[in-house]
Design a protein around this motif. Structure first.
Motif, PDB file in Angstrom:
ATOM      1  N   TYR A   1       0.781  -0.877  -0.485  1.00 33.92           N
ATOM      2  CA  TYR A   1       0.081  -0.162   0.219  1.00 33.92           C
ATOM      3  C   TYR A   1       1.154   1.524   0.041  1.00 33.92           C
ATOM      4  N   PHE A   2       1.678   1.648  -0.243  1.00 31.36           N
ATOM      5  CA  PHE A   2       3.191   2.414  -0.778  1.00 31.36           C
ATOM      6  C   PHE A   2       3.512   2.094  -1.665  1.00 31.36           C
ATOM      7  N   LYS A   3       4.337   2.889  -2.408  1.00 29.87           N
ATOM      8  CA  LYS A   3       5.164   2.812  -3.214  1.00 29.87           C
ATOM      9  C   LYS A   3       6.584   3.138  -3.184  1.00 29.87           C
ATOM     10  N   GLN A   4       6.326   1.898  -2.165  1.00 28.13           N
ATOM     11  CA  GLN A   4       7.511   2.065  -1.068  1.00 28.13           C
ATOM     12  C   GLN A   4       8.516   0.459  -1.597  1.00 28.13           C
ATOM     13  N   LEU A   5       9.907   0.267  -1.767  1.00 23.36           N
ATOM     14  CA  LEU A   5      10.485  -0.783  -0.905  1.00 23.36           C
ATOM     15  C   LEU A   5      12.198  -0.632  -0.219  1.00 23.36           C
ATOM     16  N   VAL A   6      13.174  -1.394   0.321  1.00 23.75           N
ATOM     17  CA  VAL A   6      13.707  -1.480   1.092  1.00 23.75           C
ATOM     18  C   VAL A   6      14.772  -2.739   0.986  1.00 23.75           C
TER      19      VAL A   6
ATOM     20  N   GLY B   1       1.923   9.642  -3.348  1.00 23.62           N
ATOM     21  CA  GLY B   1       1.259  10.286  -2.144  1.00 23.62           C
ATOM     22  C   GLY B   1       1.065   8.996  -0.762  1.00 23.62           C
ATOM     23  N   GLU B   2       0.959   9.205   0.411  1.00 23.16           N
ATOM     24  CA  GLU B   2       0.642   8.079   1.619  1.00 23.16           C
ATOM     25  C   GLU B   2      -0.488   7.112   1.137  1.00 23.16           C
ATOM     26  N   ALA B   3      -0.979   6.088   1.609  1.00 21.62           N
ATOM     27  CA  ALA B   3      -1.164   5.106   1.492  1.00 21.62           C
ATOM     28  C   ALA B   3      -2.760   5.579   3.394  1.00 21.62           C
ATOM     29  N   LYS B   4      -3.597   5.664   2.592  1.00 20.74           N
ATOM     30  CA  LYS B   4      -4.666   5.564   4.084  1.00 20.74           C
ATOM     31  C   LYS B   4      -4.119   5.203   4.480  1.00 20.74           C
ATOM     32  N   LYS B   5      -4.465   6.111   5.952  1.00 18.49           N
ATOM     33  CA  LYS B   5      -4.377   5.566   7.286  1.00 18.49           C
ATOM     34  C   LYS B   5      -5.621   5.213   7.994  1.00 18.49           C
ATOM     35  N   GLY B   6      -5.492   4.280   8.901  1.00 18.02           N
ATOM     36  CA  GLY B   6      -6.748   3.627   9.500  1.00 18.02           C
ATOM     37  C   GLY B   6      -6.989   1.950  10.062  1.00 18.02           C
ATOM     38  N   ASN B   7      -7.562   1.538  10.434  1.00 19.97           N
ATOM     39  CA  ASN B   7      -7.791  -0.552  10.662  1.00 19.97           C
ATOM     40  C   ASN B   7      -7.389  -0.495   9.356  1.00 19.97           C
ATOM     41  N   ALA B   8      -6.840  -2.018  10.087  1.00 23.93           N
ATOM     42  CA  ALA B   8      -6.591  -3.115   8.957  1.00 23.93           C
ATOM     43  C   ALA B   8      -7.985  -2.971   7.674  1.00 23.93           C
ATOM     44  N   VAL B   9      -9.142  -2.891   7.681  1.00 20.60           N
ATOM     45  CA  VAL B   9     -10.188  -3.121   6.951  1.00 20.60           C
ATOM     46  C   VAL B   9     -10.307  -1.491   6.135  1.00 20.60           C
ATOM     47  N   SER B  10     -10.356  -0.435   6.600  1.00 16.48           N
ATOM     48  CA  SER B  10     -10.335   1.000   5.083  1.00 16.48           C
ATOM     49  C   SER B  10      -9.019   0.494   4.702  1.00 16.48           C
ATOM     50  N   ILE B  11      -7.324   0.272   5.271  1.00 14.69           N
ATOM     51  CA  ILE B  11      -6.028   0.337   4.311  1.00 14.69           C
ATOM     52  C   ILE B  11      -6.340  -0.960   3.143  1.00 14.69           C
ATOM     53  N   MET B  12      -6.798  -1.608   4.319  1.00 16.21           N
ATOM     54  CA  MET B  12      -7.346  -2.788   2.472  1.00 16.21           C
ATOM     55  C   MET B  12      -8.490  -2.917   1.627  1.00 16.21           C
ATOM     56  N   SER B  13      -8.952  -1.801   2.211  1.00 13.33           N
ATOM     57  CA  SER B  13      -9.975  -0.502   1.399  1.00 13.33           C
ATOM     58  C   SER B  13     -10.063  -1.240  -0.446  1.00 13.33           C
TER      59      SER B  13
ATOM     60  N   ASN C   1      -8.310   2.061  -2.389  1.00 10.81           N
ATOM     61  CA  ASN C   1      -7.576   2.125  -2.227  1.00 10.81           C
ATOM     62  C   ASN C   1      -6.496   1.475  -3.475  1.00 10.81           C
ATOM     63  N   THR C   2      -5.300   2.323  -3.807  1.00  8.92           N
ATOM     64  CA  THR C   2      -4.120   2.015  -4.284  1.00  8.92           C
ATOM     65  C   THR C   2      -3.521   0.278  -4.279  1.00  8.92           C
ATOM     66  N   THR C   3      -3.508  -0.876  -5.023  1.00 14.01           N
ATOM     67  CA  THR C   3      -2.441  -1.458  -4.415  1.00 14.01           C
ATOM     68  C   THR C   3      -1.191  -0.769  -5.548  1.00 14.01           C
ATOM     69  N   HIS C   4       0.141  -1.513  -5.039  1.00 15.77           N
ATOM     70  CA  HIS C   4       1.092  -0.848  -5.371  1.00 15.77           C
ATOM     71  C   HIS C   4       1.724  -2.415  -5.662  1.00 15.77           C
ATOM     72  N   TYR C   5       2.872  -2.595  -5.002  1.00 16.80           N
ATOM     73  CA  TYR C   5       3.338  -4.114  -4.905  1.00 16.80           C
ATOM     74  C   TYR C   5       2.840  -5.229  -4.601  1.00 16.80           C
ATOM     75  N   TRP C   6       2.436  -6.492  -4.576  1.00 19.83           N
ATOM     76  CA  TRP C   6       1.711  -7.596  -4.668  1.00 19.83           C
ATOM     77  C   TRP C   6       2.289  -8.635  -5.099  1.00 19.83           C
TER      78      TRP C   6
ATOM     79  N   GLY D   1       0.048  -0.480  -9.462  1.00 26.46           N
ATOM     80  CA  GLY D   1      -0.438   0.769  -9.216  1.00 26.46           C
ATOM     81  C   GLY D   1      -1.926   1.602  -9.593  1.00 26.46           C
ATOM     82  N   ARG D   2      -3.211   0.896  -9.565  1.00 22.92           N
ATOM     83  CA  ARG D   2      -4.571   0.736  -9.195  1.00 22.92           C
ATOM     84  C   ARG D   2      -4.849   0.391  -8.373  1.00 22.92           C
ATOM     85  N   SER D   3      -6.430   1.147  -8.044  1.00 22.12           N
ATOM     86  CA  SER D   3      -7.096  -0.090  -6.731  1.00 22.12           C
ATOM     87  C   SER D   3      -7.700  -1.225  -7.479  1.00 22.12           C
ATOM     88  N   PRO D   4      -8.185  -1.979  -7.115  1.00 22.47           N
ATOM     89  CA  PRO D   4      -8.881  -3.152  -7.250  1.00 22.47           C
ATOM     90  C   PRO D   4      -9.995  -2.894  -8.036  1.00 22.47           C
ATOM     91  N   VAL D   5     -10.749  -1.895  -7.648  1.00 20.08           N
ATOM     92  CA  VAL D   5     -12.311  -1.494  -8.112  1.00 20.08           C
ATOM     93  C   VAL D   5     -11.558  -0.993  -9.861  1.00 20.08           C
TER      94      VAL D   5
END
Length: 375
Positions: free
Chosen positions: A252-257, A274-286, A289-294, A309-313
């Motif tokens: 949920y972040f365009k970020q690697l380490v 941009g930053e991923a949405k804050k909140g609990n697990a349900v709201s984050i995995m909405s 929300n944009t999916t980056h790496y999976w 780079g786009r949301s499941p919707v």
């Protein structure tokens, strides 16, 4: 006349001596090279140290996106692609995917003929519920299998017999019903894994020697006090034992380490997304929300990461229009962007560096296998 002759003779001797000296030095240098090449056991291949710090990257850092068209391969196996994992070992493509109550399948390459379906699904002895394939670095087995339901590790032998290792991983530090460990093997008795911890996620090193277990945290993947839900740190984990590197890509972040285990340093790559949405697990995995790496395939030379780079919707809307595509980003093990590919399909993947091919199991096609030539 005698003096002149003596002078020329002296000059000749000096030149002859210099030529001999130069020739002797050349032979000595040549011998050193030959000796060095002959004794290959003394030659140690070194890998450049990781440059630590945080690097901001732009989306165009890969250069022009390379569009790839997959070649569809037919197979005699009928199955639905879901929660799939694949890896290549020699001339086999090994897949974790439910098929006729079996959790695993092995296909021959390059023809994709089904060699064997094995590993019963269930809760009994020798059966599996939530298995994870773990590549083996040596040739003593095809791969390892980590069962998330009970922390046991198994070796998949070359005759497809699955045998338990004489130890199991330590229990999770969080109260998840199923462990979320992501495992890589450094040897048959040492495994490195990423797992949720209180307030985030961390990397651990696990080893078993002389009936003794050592399990220690080696890197904290959590990076923000604003994001303490375990869902914020969902991602993909890979490693390279030979180069002593591990890598983590956040969903949920365009970020690697990238982490250098030898020198205990790390390099973070952050894109301007941009930053991923804050909140609990349900709201984050909405699904909004944009999916980056999976998805990740960690090779010997490079690491490859699936990128949406786009949301499941948005993806679902595209699928309704028969628009199937996903990206693969390629990095070297020092965290440098190398290339970005656009695949003409969507699914689970792995990279075969030996053959320079990418294999994809499509979720949108009855004949799921597609092969891509990497450029």
């Amino acid at each position: 006349m005698l003096k002149q002759t003596t002078f020329y003779l002296l000059i000749f001797l000096i030149l002859f001596s210099a030529c001999n000296s130069k020739d002797s030095g050349s032979k000595q240098s040549e011998q050193l090279v030959v000796d060095s090449l002959a004794d290959k056991s003394t030659v140690v291949k070194t890998f450049p140290d990781l440059i630590p710090g945080e690097t901001e990257l732009r989306e165009d850092c890969f250069g022009e996106i390379i569009e790839l068209q997959g070649e569809q391969k037919t197979t005699d196996a009928i199955f639905e692609v879901r929660e799939t994992q694949m890896l290549v070992k020699d001339s086999l493509l090994i897949m974790a995917n439910l098929n006729s109550e079996n959790m695993f399948m092995a296909f021959s390459l390059p023809g994709f003929e089904l060699v064997k379906s094995f590993g019963k699904m269930g809760r009994g002895p020798g059966e599996f519920q939530y298995p994870q394939l773990v590549p083996a670095k040596k040739d003593d087995c095809l791969c390892y299998v980590y069962e998330k339901a009970n922390n046991h590790i198994f070796a998949l032998q070359k005759d497809f017999i699955i045998s338990a290792l004489p130890f199991k991983l330590t229990d999770s530090q969080t109260r998840h019903q199923i462990n979320d460990k992501q495992l890589v093997s450094f040897s048959s008795h040492e495994f490195v894994y990423a797992e949720s911890v209180k307030g985030g996620k961390a990397v651990f090193d696990f080893s078993f020697q002389n009936d003794s277990i050592q399990d220690k945290m080696i890197y904290n993947l959590s990076f923000s006090e604003k994001h303490q839900s375990w869902a914020s740190y969902i991602g993909d984990f890979g490693a390279n034992a030979g180069k002593q590197r591990v890598v983590y890509a956040y969903k949920y972040f365009k970020q690697l380490v990238f982490i250098d285990l030898k020198n205990n340093t790390s390099r973070s790559l952050k894109f301007n997304s941009g930053e991923a949405k804050k909140g609990n697990a349900v709201s984050i995995m909405s699904p909004e929300n944009t999916t980056h790496y999976w998805g990740m395939s960690a090779g010997n030379d490079f690491v490859y990461v699936l990128y949406s780079g786009r949301s499941p919707v948005d993806v679902t809307k595209e699928w309704r229009k028969k628009m199937y595509y996903i990206f693969v980003e390629k990095y070297d093990w020092n965290g440098n962007p190398v290339a970005k590919y656009k695949l003409d399909n969507w699914g689970y993947f792995c990279v075969d560096e030996q053959r320079n091919k990418l294999y994809l199991a499509s979720v949108n096609d009855a004949n799921p296998f597609f092969v891509y030539e990497l450029k």
